[in-house]
Motif scaffolding. Structure first.
Motif, PDB file in Angstrom:
ATOM      1  N   SER A   1       0.694  -1.560  -0.426  1.00 54.45           N
ATOM      2  CA  SER A   1      -0.022   0.203  -0.049  1.00 54.45           C
ATOM      3  C   SER A   1       0.562   1.248  -0.315  1.00 54.45           C
ATOM      4  O   SER A   1       2.047   1.263  -0.071  1.00 54.45           O
ATOM      5  CB  SER A   1      -0.891  -0.428   1.149  1.00 54.45           C
ATOM      6  OG  SER A   1      -1.284   1.130   1.158  1.00 54.45           O
ATOM      7  N   ASP A   2       0.158   2.085  -0.783  1.00 55.43           N
ATOM      8  CA  ASP A   2       1.281   3.613  -0.634  1.00 55.43           C
ATOM      9  C   ASP A   2       1.381   4.303   0.570  1.00 55.43           C
ATOM     10  O   ASP A   2       1.978   4.230   0.625  1.00 55.43           O
ATOM     11  CB  ASP A   2       0.326   4.834  -1.955  1.00 55.43           C
ATOM     12  CG  ASP A   2       0.743   4.304  -2.890  1.00 55.43           C
ATOM     13  OD1 ASP A   2       0.986   3.907  -3.188  1.00 55.43           O
ATOM     14  OD2 ASP A   2      -0.201   5.166  -4.102  1.00 55.43           O
ATOM     15  N   ARG A   3       0.248   3.496   1.543  1.00 56.25           N
ATOM     16  CA  ARG A   3       0.508   3.988   2.856  1.00 56.25           C
ATOM     17  C   ARG A   3       1.367   3.368   3.500  1.00 56.25           C
ATOM     18  O   ARG A   3       2.557   4.317   4.970  1.00 56.25           O
ATOM     19  CB  ARG A   3      -0.471   4.511   3.931  1.00 56.25           C
ATOM     20  CG  ARG A   3      -2.185   4.767   3.387  1.00 56.25           C
ATOM     21  CD  ARG A   3      -3.123   4.823   4.552  1.00 56.25           C
ATOM     22  NE  ARG A   3      -3.482   3.302   3.996  1.00 56.25           N
ATOM     23  CZ  ARG A   3      -4.563   3.235   5.052  1.00 56.25           C
ATOM     24  NH1 ARG A   3      -5.535   3.991   5.586  1.00 56.25           N
ATOM     25  NH2 ARG A   3      -5.071   1.928   4.329  1.00 56.25           N
ATOM     26  N   LEU A   4       2.182   2.752   2.881  1.00 57.84           N
ATOM     27  CA  LEU A   4       3.553   1.206   3.788  1.00 57.84           C
ATOM     28  C   LEU A   4       4.628   2.138   3.454  1.00 57.84           C
ATOM     29  O   LEU A   4       5.692   1.641   3.799  1.00 57.84           O
ATOM     30  CB  LEU A   4       2.705   0.296   3.929  1.00 57.84           C
ATOM     31  CG  LEU A   4       1.604  -0.444   4.576  1.00 57.84           C
ATOM     32  CD1 LEU A   4       1.235  -2.023   4.330  1.00 57.84           C
ATOM     33  CD2 LEU A   4       1.460   0.027   6.529  1.00 57.84           C
ATOM     34  N   LYS A   5       4.256   2.757   2.139  1.00 54.41           N
ATOM     35  CA  LYS A   5       5.466   3.111   1.273  1.00 54.41           C
ATOM     36  C   LYS A   5       6.299   3.923   1.998  1.00 54.41           C
ATOM     37  O   LYS A   5       5.851   5.376   2.254  1.00 54.41           O
ATOM     38  CB  LYS A   5       5.293   3.332  -0.192  1.00 54.41           C
ATOM     39  CG  LYS A   5       5.240   1.741  -0.460  1.00 54.41           C
ATOM     40  CD  LYS A   5       5.124   2.877  -3.035  1.00 54.41           C
ATOM     41  CE  LYS A   5       5.036   1.591  -3.926  1.00 54.41           C
ATOM     42  NZ  LYS A   5       4.567   1.620  -4.703  1.00 54.41           N
TER      43      LYS A   5
END
Length: 201
Positions: free
Chosen positions: A2-6
């Protein structure tokens, strides 16, 4: 993922919108600036020191590189260079994404290699987010003075890019290409002995 985890660095290397003022990226840029300051202060008699500094700066570097100071880059760690790389005065590599350079590549003065770019949407640009796309340069390429290589471009083996060209699209192997935008002018004959094409790209 997920973009939020990158992380912002992961987004940067994935070609996604990212924030360059992220603490991790700022720290890596400061490291590069320190090494570049040391490199650009060396003299022509300090070839071993220059090589050691480039080894620390770049992600990977081949044998017998010659980069004439001053030289500038963003991180250094995203640059991979093959054997016998030569870059004359005033070279710039904005390595916000990966830059793969093959063996026996020659760069004239003031060659600029840009993986970095900004959104063309003015609203997105105001958020401070940036973009970057990888660049690949093959073996035995000659890049003339003042050439600008734009994000996402690949240049094939044995190709010559004429001075002052702006390379905005891929250029194939075994050609001479010139102009703004850079276009193929004519074909050239490849060397009789193939180079080790997987040495560094």
């Amino acid at each position: 993922m997920s973009d939020r985890l990158k992380t912002e660095k992961q987004k940067m290397l994935a070609g996604e919108l990212y924030l360059a003022n992220d603490p991790e990226l700022r720290a890596e840029n400061k490291r590069a600036c320190r090494l570049l300051r040391l490199y650009n202060q060396t003299t022509e008699t300090e070839q071993h020191r220059r090589f050691q500094t480039l080894q620390a700066l770049f992600g990977a570097i081949g044998e017998k590189p010659q980069i004439v100071p001053p030289f500038h880059c963003d991180y250094g760690s995203n640059i991979t260079v093959g054997d016998r790389f030569y870059m004359n005065y005033g070279g710039v590599i904005l390595d916000c994404n990966t830059v793969h350079i093959g063996n026996d590549v020659l760069c004239a003065p003031y060659v600029q290699i840009y993986t970095a770019y900004h959104p063309t949407d003015p609203t997105v640009r105001l958020t401070g987010r940036e973009l970057a796309a990888p660049i690949r340069i093959g073996n035995n390429v000659w890049i003339g003075g003042g050439v600008i290589i734009c994000p996402g471009v690949t240049i094939g083996d044995n190709t010559t890019i004429g001075a002052g060209s702006v390379v905005v699209k891929d250029i194939p192997a075994n050609v001479v290409a010139v102009g703004n935008p850079c276009r193929v002018l004519r074909a050239v004959e490849a060397p009789a002995v193939d180079q080790d094409s997987d040495a560094s790209i």
